[in-house]
Write an enzyme that holds these catalytic residues in place. Structure first.
Site, short mmCIF file in Angstrom:
data_model
loop_
_atom_site.label_atom_id
_atom_site.label_comp_id
_atom_site.label_asym_id
_atom_site.label_seq_id
_atom_site.Cartn_x
_atom_site.Cartn_y
_atom_site.Cartn_z
N GLU A 176 0.80 -1.23 0.00
CA GLU A 176 0.00 0.00 0.00
C GLU A 176 0.84 1.28 0.00
O GLU A 176 0.32 2.35 0.28
CB GLU A 176 -0.97 0.00 1.18
N GLU A 179 -6.64 -6.88 -1.97
CA GLU A 179 -7.03 -7.31 -0.62
C GLU A 179 -8.54 -7.18 -0.48
O GLU A 179 -9.08 -6.09 -0.43
CB GLU A 179 -6.35 -6.47 0.46
#
Length: 887
Positions: free
Chosen positions: A483, A549
């Site tokens: 991320e 995710e």
């Protein structure tokens, strides 16, 4: 290859003089350890074989300080209950408390002639000094969890062959404050090490931050030349199919040759593959390391490697050797090579990247992986079991999360074997490395964006780890971090220098949810959600086109919970209502083990009466959640999506969220719901528009399939809804027929069972899907009052470690619903783990039978196991296994 050439090759190889009988061995037992504060001697004195180690502890190597303390019963099991709170945390004790000496005595005679002996440490966390027989091997302190060490110990071996290795290991610095944040206060990320050890939302802090010699220590013996870091690139041009004749593929091979001696060495670098020999004459200067490129080589009619669900996982044995004098082996390396070519292309329609393998597009069905064991207790057997579970879930990719590590070679070997592509993150995460404002972090975003402290160490570690795993066919994608990108200079080094030079074959993503991976026109890219959702949400709500995710719940049943919760804490959560804050009443021990709320989703089955009832109803929800997740994504294949990666499929600690099997390798219903929803050829029911659909991930069309749709009421009465010949085109999802009116009419009062089958012309079932649908009020009223059925069951051994269990439901009976099979110890009735089931949580229709295969490794001296069968409306059965005996 002609017979003549083959015989010539055999004669050539037979004339080669082999290396010493034991070229490489591991130092994995007989270690001793002691805290540095209790060791008065310095390394030079301590590492002499005559220095007495009175009172030292037996040490676990590979392992950590904490695993050594646990083995010596100095600390309780941190994975059980609240035991972790009873272990001193390094942030409060200071680093010296977990700074330890590790000592190993071993036998190795001095090398003869031009022989060389090497010491390899594959992983030390975090810094260390290394001594052998009174000599310090590393001139400067070694730093970094992800940087291998190699020392030529030839000059330091004792004349009598009795040697002592002593390593002092220092913890990371800083160790981070475990204040409850993701990565604690974030400062653990100043190191080039794992970030989760300061705590995350799925784990509590690891008290020693995994300080220790955590990976393998080996001794390697060579002659004058040390062959290292071989690199094999396979090229498979064109668009291929798994079956039929194959056009040629090519190999580009390089290796490094190290010459530690005082004179140049001439010889031949060669490798064999598929019965063919490739050679290159080489001279390596004195005290030098030379990179050698082998002649290009072509493989005719290659056997290709494919991801799980698309084709076989063919692997070739490749042996590489350096020879002097035409026949004396100086050193050799043995590899397993999967012949395949990776690629990627931007899909303009979905606005996301599309993975290519051997020219074919692969719809990614993946799982996020943290680490096998939070305390770094890695074994080849555990890796194999976990990756096999992922294969059994019909997944084709595993992503290694950036707060952990570049996985070990044994992990990649299992992925090669079972066909799991790997997306490998490097070691940063947005949580600790400054993507967001976070009041739990010690330092501001600008400071955290420059973590780690030592950028050169990060770059050197990345180069080393790339070399370690780059030959594995399963490695498919490199990723800068979780991320967030690494700092600019590190990112530039990775994408512009290291990966092109040291690999050059794989897709690089700057960070796990970068726009270059997928882009949502409604607001860029992202990931999630991570909690339980209505089933319809997976089908109707459009999320990110390549979601890195997305996940849900994952609590195991009562037997799983009993393994890590005290009896007093086996209390089922109670839903308090959507307006209550919090919405669930949950035992504090469950909160400590990071339970995610099931909210109101168990209530349609009836509020749980006790912990066993909670566990059973949780499995119904688990199965439905993960089947729907993958079916929803697959239903929009190449339209909305090019892939999704579940957060997450496993836990390296006794957490209670996002797992298809628990820490002890006991699968729950998530695994089998996902297995169903991820079938390569799959028939499914869309709950939003009541359409029957077929998804086909395969490269060829499937023709002459019979689609059979049946409904069953709670008493077992069957209603045939339709039976029709259909065709499923290659790599597509398609709607076939609506059944809304029939389903609504039949299920209005009590709900119904919906059976979907695809059969071939021989009436063999090629896809089977079984749903339980609620009544008109959204409740499972029929299930709550469902009559029981008396299933007949048999179990017999088909081979050592393999059992077939057949369940038969009488005609005229209700459906035998949601039966959990388990292999158990006959004395304790506790489950034997791990066991691999061809299916589980199975339902058997009236008048039909179902056979489930079980595969396990019998333990020596253990009694023959029995099979447990227990279902929603089937009383528990214990079946002896015909033909089974103690190993």
């Amino acid at each position: 290859m002609t017979i003549f050439r083959y015989l010539l090759l055999l004669l050539t190889l037979a004339s080669i003089s082999p290396l010493a009988a034991q070229q490489r061995y591991e130092l994995n037992s007989g270690w001793q350890a002691m805290p540095i504060a209790k060791v008065p001697a310095a390394g030079a004195q301590l590492s002499r074989p005559g220095y007495a180690l009175t009172g030292w502890l037996p040490a676990v190597v590979p392992g950590t300080v904490l695993t050594t303390q646990l083995a010596n019963k100095q600390v309780p099991d941190p994975f059980f209950g609240m035991n972790n709170e009873r272990i001193p945390d390094i942030y409060r004790t200071g680093r010296d408390y977990y700074t330890y000496w590790f000592v190993k005595d071993f036998q190795e005679a001095p090398a003869a002639g031009d022989g060389q002996v090497w010491l390899h440490l594959r992983g030390v966390n975090y810094s260390c000094e290394v001594f052998l027989n009174g000599q310090k091997l590393n001139k400067q302190t070694h730093h970094g969890m992800f940087l291998r060490q190699a020392y030529n110990i030839t000059p330091y071996l004792a004349k009598d062959g009795r040697n002592r290795l002593a390593v002092v290991v220092y913890p990371p610095d800083p160790v981070g404050n475990p204040n409850g944040g993701q990565g604690g206060d974030g400062t653990i990320a100043r190191n080039v090490s794992t970030q989760y050890t300061a705590g995350w939302d799925w784990i509590r802090p690891i008290r020693d931050r995994n300080t220790g010699i955590w990976d393998k220590v080996t001794i390697e013996k060579t002659r004058a030349i040390n062959l290292k870091n071989p690199h094999v690139i396979t090229r498979v041009p064109g668009v291929r199919l798994p079956d039929g004749p194959q056009a040629p593929a090519s190999l580009d091979v390089t290796a490094e040759l190290e010459n530690p001696t005082a004179k140049a060495v001439a010889g031949t670098l060669q490798y064999t593959i598929a019965g063919q020999l490739v050679k290159q004459a080489v001279t390596v200067p004195a005290h030098a390391t030379k990179l050698v490129r082998m002649p290009a080589h072509t493989l005719a009619s290659p056997r290709l490697w494919w991801p799980n669900g698309y084709g076989p996982q063919n692997l070739y044995a490749l042996k590489m050797q350096f020879l002097t004098g035409g026949k004396t082996v100086s050193d050799e390396e043995n590899l397993q090579v999967g012949v395949r070519q990776l690629g990627h292309v931007w899909n303009e329609h979905t606005q996301s990247m599309q993975v290519l393998l051997n020219g074919q597009k692969i719809f990614v069905k993946g799982g996020n992986w943290i680490i096998s064991d939070a305390m770094l207790r890695f074994t080849k057997a555990r890796y194999d079991a976990e990756i096999r579970f992922h294969r059994d879930m019909n997944l084709n990719l595993i992503r290694i999360w950036g707060g952990a590590l570049v996985e070990r070679p044994e992990f990649y070997e299992a992925c090669d074997k079972y066909g799991l592509l790997v997306m490998q993150d490097f070691w940063v995460s947005g949580d600790a490395n400054g993507r967001w404002v976070d009041p739990q972090k010690l330092e501001d975003q600008w400071t955290r964006r420059q973590y780690p402290n030592d950028h050169r160490l990060f770059i050197n570690s990345a180069a080393d780890q790339i070399k370690m795993v780059r030959n594995y066919a399963s490695l498919g994608i490199w990723c800068g971090g979780n991320e967030i990108t690494p700092p600019h200079d590190i990112l530039t080094a990775l994408q512009d220098s290291l990966l092109p030079r040291l690999d050059g074959t794989r897709w690089f993503i700057p960070f796990s949810n970068a726009d270059s991976m997928s882009f949502n026109n409604q607001g860029g890219n992202g990931d999630g959600p991570y909690g339980i959702q209505p089933i319809s949400q997976f089908w109707a709500h459009r999320t990110y086109p390549f979601n890195s995710e997305v996940g849900s719940v994952g609590v195991g049943d009562v037997e799983s919970l009993e393994r890590f919760l005290p009896a007093a804490n086996l209390v089922a959560p109670r839903y308090l209502g959507a307006s209550s804050k919090p919405t669930e009443q949950v035992d504090s021990m469950w909160t400590y083990h990071t339970y995610i709320n099931y909210e109101q989703y168990l209530l349609p089955y009836g509020a749980p009466r006790n912990i066993k009832d909670f566990g059973l109803k949780a499995q119904l929800v688990n199965y439905d959640q993960y089947r729907a997740l993958m079916e929803g994504f697959s239903s929009h294949m190449w339209d909305w999506y090019t892939g999704s990666i579940i957060w997450k499929t496993q836990n390296p600690w006794t957490a209670m969220r996002g797992q298809m099997y628990d820490y002890y390798l006991d699968p729950n219903a998530c695994l089998y719901g996902l297995r169903s929803g991820s079938e390569p050829l799959h028939v499914m029911y869309n709950p939003v528009d009541s359409m029957v659909m077929i998804t086909n991930n395969l490269f060829r069309a499937k023709r002459d399939l019979m689609l059979v749709v049946d409904a069953y009421d709670m008493a077992g009465k069957k209603t045939n809804i339709t039976q029709v010949i259909v065709e499923a085109g290659p790599s597509m999802s398609k709607k076939f027929l609506p059944i809304n009116s029939v389903v609504k009419q039949l299920g209005q009062q009590k709900g119904l069972f919906l059976s979907l089958q695809l059969q071939d012309l021989r009436k063999q079932v090629v896809s089977n899907n079984f749903y339980w649908l609620p009544d008109g009020r959204g409740e499972y009223s029929g299930l709550q009052n469902m009559p029981k059925t008396a299933v007949r069951a048999t179990a017999h051994q088909t081979a050592l470690g393999k059992i077939a269990v057949t369940l038969t439901n009488p005609s005229g009976a209700p459906v035998a619903f949601f039966n959990r099979l388990a292999l158990v110890n006959p004395s304790t009735q506790k489950r034997i783990l791990p066991v691999f089931y061809t299916d589980n949580y199975v339902s058997v229709l009236p008048g039909e039978s179902k056979t489930v295969g079980l595969d396990y490794t019998p333990a020596a001296g253990q009694p023959a196991p029995v099979v447990s069968v227990e279902g929603w409306n089937v009383d528990k059965l214990l079946l002896p296994v015909a033909g089974a005996a103690t190993k």
